[in-house]
Each structure stands twice: as structure tokens, then as C-alpha cells.
Scaffold this motif. Structure first.
Motif, mmCIF file in Angstrom:
data_model
loop_
_atom_site.group_PDB
_atom_site.id
_atom_site.type_symbol
_atom_site.label_atom_id
_atom_site.label_comp_id
_atom_site.label_asym_id
_atom_site.label_seq_id
_atom_site.Cartn_x
_atom_site.Cartn_y
_atom_site.Cartn_z
ATOM 1 N N UNK A 97 -6.759 -1.096 6.742
ATOM 2 C CA UNK A 97 -5.841 -1.155 5.615
ATOM 3 C C UNK A 97 -5.872 0.195 4.918
ATOM 4 N N UNK A 98 -4.704 0.771 4.673
ATOM 5 C CA UNK A 98 -4.620 2.078 4.022
ATOM 6 C C UNK A 98 -3.577 1.985 2.916
ATOM 7 N N UNK A 99 -3.944 2.470 1.739
ATOM 8 C CA UNK A 99 -2.998 2.478 0.626
ATOM 9 C C UNK A 99 -3.184 3.735 -0.210
ATOM 10 N N UNK A 100 -2.136 4.100 -0.920
ATOM 11 C CA UNK A 100 -2.273 5.185 -1.882
ATOM 12 C C UNK A 100 -3.294 4.741 -2.932
ATOM 13 N N UNK A 101 -3.987 5.679 -3.520
ATOM 14 C CA UNK A 101 -5.028 5.340 -4.494
ATOM 15 C C UNK A 101 -4.464 4.627 -5.730
ATOM 16 N N UNK A 102 -3.175 4.754 -5.982
ATOM 17 C CA UNK A 102 -2.566 4.119 -7.153
ATOM 18 C C UNK A 102 -2.083 2.695 -6.881
ATOM 19 N N UNK A 103 -2.150 2.225 -5.628
ATOM 20 C CA UNK A 103 -1.698 0.861 -5.302
ATOM 21 C C UNK A 103 -2.723 -0.155 -5.795
ATOM 22 N N UNK A 104 -2.267 -1.368 -6.034
ATOM 23 C CA UNK A 104 -3.154 -2.412 -6.555
ATOM 24 C C UNK A 104 -3.926 -3.151 -5.463
ATOM 25 N N UNK A 105 -3.576 -2.949 -4.198
ATOM 26 C CA UNK A 105 -4.293 -3.563 -3.080
ATOM 27 C C UNK A 105 -4.509 -2.509 -2.002
ATOM 28 N N UNK A 106 -5.271 -2.863 -0.997
ATOM 29 C CA UNK A 106 -5.459 -1.959 0.135
ATOM 30 C C UNK A 106 -4.279 -2.007 1.104
ATOM 31 N N UNK A 107 -3.341 -2.874 0.860
ATOM 32 C CA UNK A 107 -2.146 -2.921 1.682
ATOM 33 C C UNK A 107 -2.311 -3.748 2.935
ATOM 34 N N UNK A 123 0.806 -1.209 0.000
ATOM 35 C CA UNK A 123 0.000 0.000 0.000
ATOM 36 C C UNK A 123 0.839 1.258 0.000
ATOM 37 N N UNK A 124 2.145 1.106 0.121
ATOM 38 C CA UNK A 124 3.054 2.246 0.124
ATOM 39 C C UNK A 124 3.205 2.846 1.507
ATOM 40 N N UNK A 125 4.217 3.675 1.686
ATOM 41 C CA UNK A 125 4.426 4.305 2.993
ATOM 42 C C UNK A 125 3.318 5.328 3.262
ATOM 43 N N UNK A 126 2.933 5.475 4.521
ATOM 44 C CA UNK A 126 1.915 6.466 4.869
ATOM 45 C C UNK A 126 2.465 7.878 4.760
ATOM 46 N N UNK A 127 3.751 8.027 5.032
ATOM 47 C CA UNK A 127 4.392 9.335 4.936
ATOM 48 C C UNK A 127 5.503 9.245 3.899
ATOM 49 N N UNK A 128 5.374 10.077 2.868
ATOM 50 C CA UNK A 128 6.387 10.120 1.818
ATOM 51 C C UNK A 128 7.304 11.309 2.092
ATOM 52 N N UNK A 129 8.620 11.097 2.119
ATOM 53 C CA UNK A 129 9.566 12.161 2.459
ATOM 54 C C UNK A 129 9.373 13.412 1.601
ATOM 55 N N UNK A 130 9.430 14.566 2.257
ATOM 56 C CA UNK A 130 9.365 15.834 1.554
ATOM 57 C C UNK A 130 7.977 16.296 1.170
ATOM 58 N N UNK A 131 6.940 15.534 1.481
ATOM 59 C CA UNK A 131 5.580 15.917 1.124
ATOM 60 C C UNK A 131 4.839 16.458 2.346
ATOM 61 N N UNK A 132 3.910 17.398 2.132
ATOM 62 C CA UNK A 132 3.114 17.903 3.261
ATOM 63 C C UNK A 132 2.261 16.777 3.841
ATOM 64 N N UNK A 133 1.936 16.909 5.121
ATOM 65 C CA UNK A 133 1.202 15.853 5.812
ATOM 66 C C UNK A 133 -0.160 16.321 6.291
ATOM 67 N N UNK A 134 -1.025 15.357 6.476
ATOM 68 C CA UNK A 134 -2.343 15.535 7.066
ATOM 69 C C UNK A 134 -2.623 14.288 7.878
ATOM 70 N N UNK A 186 -9.074 3.398 2.000
ATOM 71 C CA UNK A 186 -9.120 2.918 3.378
ATOM 72 C C UNK A 186 -10.126 1.774 3.462
ATOM 73 N N UNK A 187 -9.745 0.707 4.160
ATOM 74 C CA UNK A 187 -10.636 -0.414 4.412
ATOM 75 C C UNK A 187 -10.503 -0.794 5.880
ATOM 76 N N UNK A 188 -11.615 -0.959 6.552
ATOM 77 C CA UNK A 188 -11.588 -1.375 7.953
ATOM 78 C C UNK A 188 -12.480 -2.576 8.127
ATOM 79 N N UNK A 189 -12.061 -3.502 8.986
ATOM 80 C CA UNK A 189 -12.871 -4.696 9.141
ATOM 81 C C UNK A 189 -12.596 -5.471 10.400
ATOM 82 N N UNK A 190 -13.422 -6.492 10.564
ATOM 83 C CA UNK A 190 -13.334 -7.400 11.693
ATOM 84 C C UNK A 190 -13.178 -8.804 11.140
#
Length: 118
Positions: A54-64, A27-38, A91-95
Motif C-alpha cells: 500500500x502506497x499513499x502520499x503522506x497527506x492521505x488519511x489511509x495507506x491506500x 492514497x492518491x495517484x503514484x504519478x502526479x502530472x507535471x511533477x518530477x519522478x523517482x 508505504x505498508x507491505x504485508x501478507x
């Protein structure tokens, strides 16, 4: 168990065993160096606990992979925030054994964007 949650857990095990850290799988890193954060605030609107987020960048092929700290679950009515780079996130959340819900969210620099998991 929902197929996407099962797939994410299976991929997580495969990644752990193989040492592979491809952004397309994790899903890629949650924080990418040099980019603004939220932040992404995940709100549990279900009647049970959320055991995986599960959190991934929108361009990833899975939810991570599960981004919650080890052993943690979000209780019903509770919330948990993740610091992320600004931009588009899936974002995907589950039980486990119950199912999951998912959505897409845009995070602005310096802002917290909330998503409810029903």
C-alpha cells in the motif's frame, strides 16, 4: 490479520463497489502530472511473500490500495519498484493473515529510494 491491512482491504472493496476514487481513500495517484519522478523500491525482508503493498502520499488519511499488479506477490528476499512523483510517501507491505509493516520515505527526483519490509 493486522487491523491496518484489514482496513485497507475493506476500503478497497468499498471503493470498488461505490466507484469512489477519493485520494484520501485510494492514497492518491503514484504519478502526479507535471511533477518530477523517482521510484520506491520495496524490499521483502520477511520469511514469506508480500501479498500487498500500500502506497499513499503522506497527506492521505489511509495507506491506500494495493499497488502490486493483480495476482503478484513479492517473494522473500525479492523486491519490486514503483515509479512515483518525487516527495513524501507512506508505504505498508504485508501478507494476508500474518500482518504488515510500514514506514515513511522521501523520494528525490530521478532517484530510487528503498524501503525494507520486515
Amino acid at each position: 490479520m493486522n487491523i491496518s491491512l484489514r482496513l485497507a482491504l475493506t476500503l478497497g472493496i468499498a471503493v470498488a463497489l461505490s466507484g469512489c476514487t477519493s485520494d484520501l481513500v485510494t492514497g492518491g495517484p503514484l504519478i502526479r502530472p507535471g511533477e518530477p519522478q523517482g521510484a520506491i523500491r520495496v524490499i521483502n525482508a520477511t520469511n514469506g511473500q508480500l501479498h500487498a503493498v500500500l502506497i499513499s502520499t503522506c497527506s492521505a488519511s489511509t495507506y491506500g490500495l494495493n499497488r502490486l499488479p493483480s495476482g503478484m506477490a513479492i517473494p522473500s528476499g525479492g523486491a519490486y519498484s514503483f515509479t512515483v512523483s518525487a516527495g513524501c510517501w507512506d508505504v505498508s507491505g504485508g501478507t494476508l493473515g500474518v500482518g504488515d509493516a510500514r514506514g515513511r520515505i522521501q523520494v528525490a527526483p530521478g532517484r530510487t529510494s528503498s524501503i525494507r519490509i520486515y
